[in-house]
Design an enzyme around this catalytic site. Structure first.
Site, mmCIF file in Angstrom:
data_model
loop_
_atom_site.group_PDB
_atom_site.id
_atom_site.type_symbol
_atom_site.label_atom_id
_atom_site.label_comp_id
_atom_site.label_asym_id
_atom_site.label_seq_id
_atom_site.Cartn_x
_atom_site.Cartn_y
_atom_site.Cartn_z
ATOM 1 C CB THR A 1 4.684 -6.144 -13.111
ATOM 2 O OG1 THR A 1 5.425 -4.750 -13.547
ATOM 3 C CG2 THR A 1 5.083 -6.904 -12.108
ATOM 4 C CG HIS B 1 6.594 -6.069 -6.661
ATOM 5 N ND1 HIS B 1 6.165 -6.219 -7.910
ATOM 6 C CD2 HIS B 1 5.726 -5.040 -6.375
ATOM 7 C CE1 HIS B 1 4.892 -5.642 -8.308
ATOM 8 N NE2 HIS B 1 4.843 -4.556 -7.138
#
Length: 381
Positions: free
Chosen positions: A155, A278
């Site tokens: 991420t 996100h």
């Protein structure tokens, strides 16, 4: 209440979970503009209904990174998901295994890598953030390899955490020490089913994967402090070399919204990307993933596997994302709601709902295979 959709599980989770946990799952950053866009823009994608096309033989299976999946879906990484039900990440991993899809374990999970590996027999994916301590990252990747994780989801859209107002209002963030603990304890006591199942029987309550470096400071109250202090704002594309050197399996870069960034990921050897904001929990006001996806798929779809998340609440939404250019999706809040409401059985049920809804969407757009889903099934509006 009979759950007939993922949104029904949202309501059931709201009733069962302590306020601070539900708000953590449900909320986004700042004014939650992007959170709302993710859902609204995806709902507005119009499907092109076709009839008399012989859809008697539907096949929803696909292959991603050499892994045969029953659905083009994986469970996205969600921090603290293990607190939604007793040892929740283990329950979710078993549900994903039952459905024939991957589960992705978050770096900041309650259950650690070894515990989840012991709970399931199929390989699962592991999500990693860029952390200041590279030796600790190296150790996490080694542990993931050791338990058989097949794919690393790296991420990149969280060099610093966005401000999530709901978490401050609920007492999850900004309420450290005894005052914060008492506030969360009171909220838990107001939900007796959860208090017994998770609060008492679901111990330990810690960040399982990072507990070795946090020592005694590995409880829920240390969650946000750890993120602020340990995520690395100096991250840049050269750091991908470090990740690739340490990880030999498929590597997915999660958190891209711009075609130029997607091209960078392809140039640097990523096997896949996740078009993602996100879940609307970082930079508020950016594009929804439904709007960001098509130009990214056009730019790099022939060079790596493009996945997407954000706003997916049904099987119809899965089909929409595939039509916009994704090869698969990561399901986030939908499975977290179901886990919080009914544990493993809830996650299994919501995945069955996704399957059934996809079959309706495919049947009425005239496609029978996942690789037939493209922009030709979208209506021109």
């Amino acid at each position: 209440m009979i759950a007939a959709s993922a949104l029904d599980y949202r309501e059931l989770a709201r009733r069962r979970l302590p306020h601070f946990l539900f708000e953590y799952i449900d909320g986004g950053s700042y004014s939650e503009v992007t959170l709302e866009r993710n859902v609204d823009d995806l709902k507005r994608v119009a499907l092109r209904q076709r009839v008399l096309r012989d859809v008697s033989d539907l096949n929803l299976s696909t292959e991603i990174f050499g892994q045969k999946l029953a659905l083009p879906v994986a469970l996205a990484p969600i921090g603290l998901a293990g607190l939604n039900a007793r040892r929740g990440e283990c329950q979710a991993a078993r549900a994903a295994e039952s459905a024939g899809i991957p589960f992705t374990l978050s770096t900041v999970s309650a259950c650690n890598l070894e515990e989840v590996a012991a709970a399931a027999t199929s390989p699962f994916w592991f999500q990693l953030y860029m952390i200041r301590d590279r030796a600790f990252m190296r150790d996490l990747m080694a542990r993931a390899r050791a338990v058989g994780c097949s794919t690393l989801v790296f991420t990149v859209d969280m060099p610093v955490p966005g401000s999530r107002y709901r978490d401050y209002h609920s007492g999850l963030a900004g309420a450290e020490g005894l005052k914060g603990a008492l506030r969360r304890t009171l909220q838990g006591a107001l939900k007796p089913d959860w208090a017994w199942d998770v609060g008492v029987m679901g111990r330990p309550h810690s960040l399982g994967n990072v507990a070795p470096v946090l020592g005694d400071q590995s409880g829920i109250e240390d969650f946000f402090a750890w993120m602020r202090n340990n995520f690395d704002p100096s991250i840049n594309w050269k750091d991908l070399d470090f990740i690739r050197a340490e990880w030999g399996g498929p590597l997915i870069i999660k958190g891209l919204l711009d075609p130029d960034d997607a091209r960078e990921a392809a140039e640097l050897g990523a096997d896949g990307i996740v078009v993602s904001n996100h879940g609307g929990r970082q930079l508020d006001g950016v594009l929804s993933t439904a709007r960001a996806l098509p130009p990214i798929a056009d730019a790099v779809g022939d060079r790596l596997t493009v996945l997407a998340d954000g706003g997916i609440r049904s099987g119809l939404d899965v089909v929409r994302m595939l039509a916009l250019g994704a090869k698969g999706v990561l399901l986030g809040r939908a499975w977290a709601y179901a886990l919080g409401a009914r544990g493993q059985a809830g996650v299994e049920h919501v995945l069955k709902l996704i399957d059934a809804e996809m079959r309706v969407a495919m049947s009425l757009t005239g496609v029978t295979r996942i690789d037939e889903i493209d922009r030709s099934i979208l209506a021109v509006t």
